[in-house]
Design an enzyme around this catalytic site. Structure first.
Site, short mmCIF file in Angstrom:
data_model
loop_
_atom_site.label_atom_id
_atom_site.label_comp_id
_atom_site.label_asym_id
_atom_site.label_seq_id
_atom_site.Cartn_x
_atom_site.Cartn_y
_atom_site.Cartn_z
N HIS A 139 -106.58 -25.65 15.71
CA HIS A 139 -105.46 -25.84 16.80
C HIS A 139 -104.72 -27.01 16.37
CE1 HIS A 139 -103.78 -26.73 20.70
NE2 HIS A 139 -104.28 -25.36 20.83
N ASP A 150 -108.56 -18.36 21.83
CA ASP A 150 -108.58 -16.88 21.44
C ASP A 150 -109.49 -16.25 20.81
OD1 ASP A 150 -105.85 -16.65 22.25
OD2 ASP A 150 -105.07 -17.57 20.62
#
Ligand code: CMC
Length: 427
Positions: free
Chosen positions: A305, A362
């Site tokens: 991320h 996700d």
């Protein structure tokens, strides 16, 4: 600390410093070019705070995420998605009277004009749901020409409610179209997520009972996606809106930005990847090696991320939820075991540790969506339903900020210097 000093050659310029509520510090470069003719270069805006925002606070080092000050851990399970939507849009949790009125307003707008059905008929039946959704949201603007003025607060409010209300109908219609099944109309006696599940999975010929376990889990997942400050799709929504494009067009652009596999599209890719691992005999190490290989473009989907460098608090909640939901639904999916194995191997690997790569939102969400009965290519659309209140809240914030200017980055030209045109016969 109220100013920073920048030295370029023999010149020294002082620049103001901005400090946020949680002590975040930014050097204000707004006047830099005007004073010096110099610009900043920041690939992927990794060091640029474009907005002063009050919607979401995120600390990637500590794994903190708060909507309007409320920690995600407190809100995800305790509030309904429409409550969280209200919080994002208006800045405060609703009182019960405000909530009732908001839910009533949303219910009032769930129906989509019949003419919209023709739009779906223009798509191939195997069209990707994200492309259909972006087109449908864009098309909504054509039905409400009297509510598009981006400076009219009342028009914006009604457009926001129309968008939240119709989003679930548009998604469900796209799904039904792909299956060549009749479109189901909303049932406004149901709550938001149940209404969506009804339009997705019911038939005119048969009754359909919404499973409360599924509808609750969906509410939690939507809440976890509701906003995430200046990510790629939200920045797109703000950027498009900065030209005074209407809310529908801005949100449609956000949906396109979200569709990419490095952003929301990752939730679909994670399940594709886990499926490949299972079909290939469950060799997790082989995929870890592929992800580390610099000559291979493959990345471990659902890992890493831009902002979270410790853990993604949303992923933690989803991981604990995934086991619960599967148990409650009486489903046993080998994908969950493979995902846990993959996470364990990756987290103990130097490559991932050095780069601070952890599972993101996700990584586990697709496993729950799959257990709920959603097809894989619908996962990113579910992310879009969840992110909608955040997009709208951020768009409104940008729109009503008197300092907003049209988004227009600079560049450093590195192409050919001036040269003379040569006519074709002499080239
Ligand atoms: N697998 C393997 N290596 C990775 C991964 C990954 N998933 N993610 C980052 N890296 C490596 C990357 O190769 C680079 O290595 P090096 O320093 O040796 O060149 C280093 O880690 C830093 O990566 P980056 O690409 O500079 O990081 P970024 O902040 O630009 O990208 C990201 C963030 C999320 C796009 C990236 O981590 C990624 O591609 N992850 C996989 C896709 C994914 O799961 N996306 C969903 C993001 S969370 C939900 C959302 O907001 O949409």
């Amino acid at each position: 600390m109220d100013e920073a000093v920048l030295k370029i050659g023999d010149r020294e310029i002082s620049l103001p410093v901005i400090v946020g509520t949680e002590g975040e510090v930014a050097i204000d470069t707004n006047k830099l070019r005007g004073q010096t003719g110099i610009v900043t270069h920041d690939k992927g805006f990794a060091n640029t705070a474009e907005a002063l925002s009050s919607v979401t606070f995120l600390d990637g080092e500590k794994g903190i995420l708060r909507y309007r000050g409320y920690p995600i851990e407190q809100i995800a399970d305790s509030a309904s998605f429409l409550e969280v939507s209200y919080l994002c849009l208006y800045g405060e949790l609703p009182t019960s009277a405000q909530y009732e009125e908001f839910v009533d307003d949303i219910n009032h707008h769930t129906l989509v004009r019949e003419d919209m059905k023709h739009l779906y008929e223009a798509f191939p039946t195997d069209a990707h749901p994200m492309q259909m959704l972006a087109s449908a949201v864009s098309a909504l603007a054509t039905f409400y020409p009297d509510a598009l003025d981006p400076t009219d607060e009342k028009a914006i409010d009604i457009s926001a409610k129309r968008l939240i209300a119709k989003m679930i109908t548009l998604v469900a219609w796209g799904y039904k179209y792909g299956l060549s099944q009749p479109f189901q109309y909303p049932r406004n006696d149901l709550d938001y997520t149940s209404n969506f599940l009804h339009m997705m999975f019911s038939y005119p010929t048969e009754g359909y009972q919404v499973d409360p376990v599924i509808s609750k889990a969906l509410d939690v997942l939507l809440n976890l996606h509701a906003d995430h400050e200046q990510n790629c799709s939200t920045s797109t929504v703000r950027m498009v809106g900065s030209s005074q494009a209407n809310l529908f067009s801005s949100v449609a652009s956000g949906i396109h930005a979200l569709s990419g596999p490095l952003h929301g599209g990752a939730n679909q890719q994670v399940v594709v990847m886990l499926d490949e691992i299972i079909k290939g005999g469950g060799d997790v190490e082989q995929f870890i090696a592929k992800a580390k290989d610099k000559d291979d473009p493959f990345r471990l989907m659902g890992f890493g991320h831009r902002v979270y460098k410790n853990f993604d608090p949303r992923a933690r909640i989803i991981k604990s939820y995934a086991g619960d939901v599967l148990d409650k639904l009486g489903k046993d999916d080998p994908m969950l075991d493979v995902a846990k194995q993959l996470e364990e191997v990756a987290l103990s690997d130097e490559y991932f540790a050095e780069r601070k790569l952890y599972p993101n939102v996700d990584f586990y969400s697709g496993i729950i969506y799959k257990a709920m009965g959603f097809p894989v290519d619908l996962f990113t659309v579910l992310f879009a339903i969840g992110r909608l209140p955040g997009w709208i809240a951020q768009w409104k914030e940008m729109r009503f900020d008197p300092t907003t200017r049209i988004g227009r980055p600079r560049q450093i030209y590195v192409g050919e210097a001036e040269r003379k045109f040569i006519s074709m016969d002499q080239r």
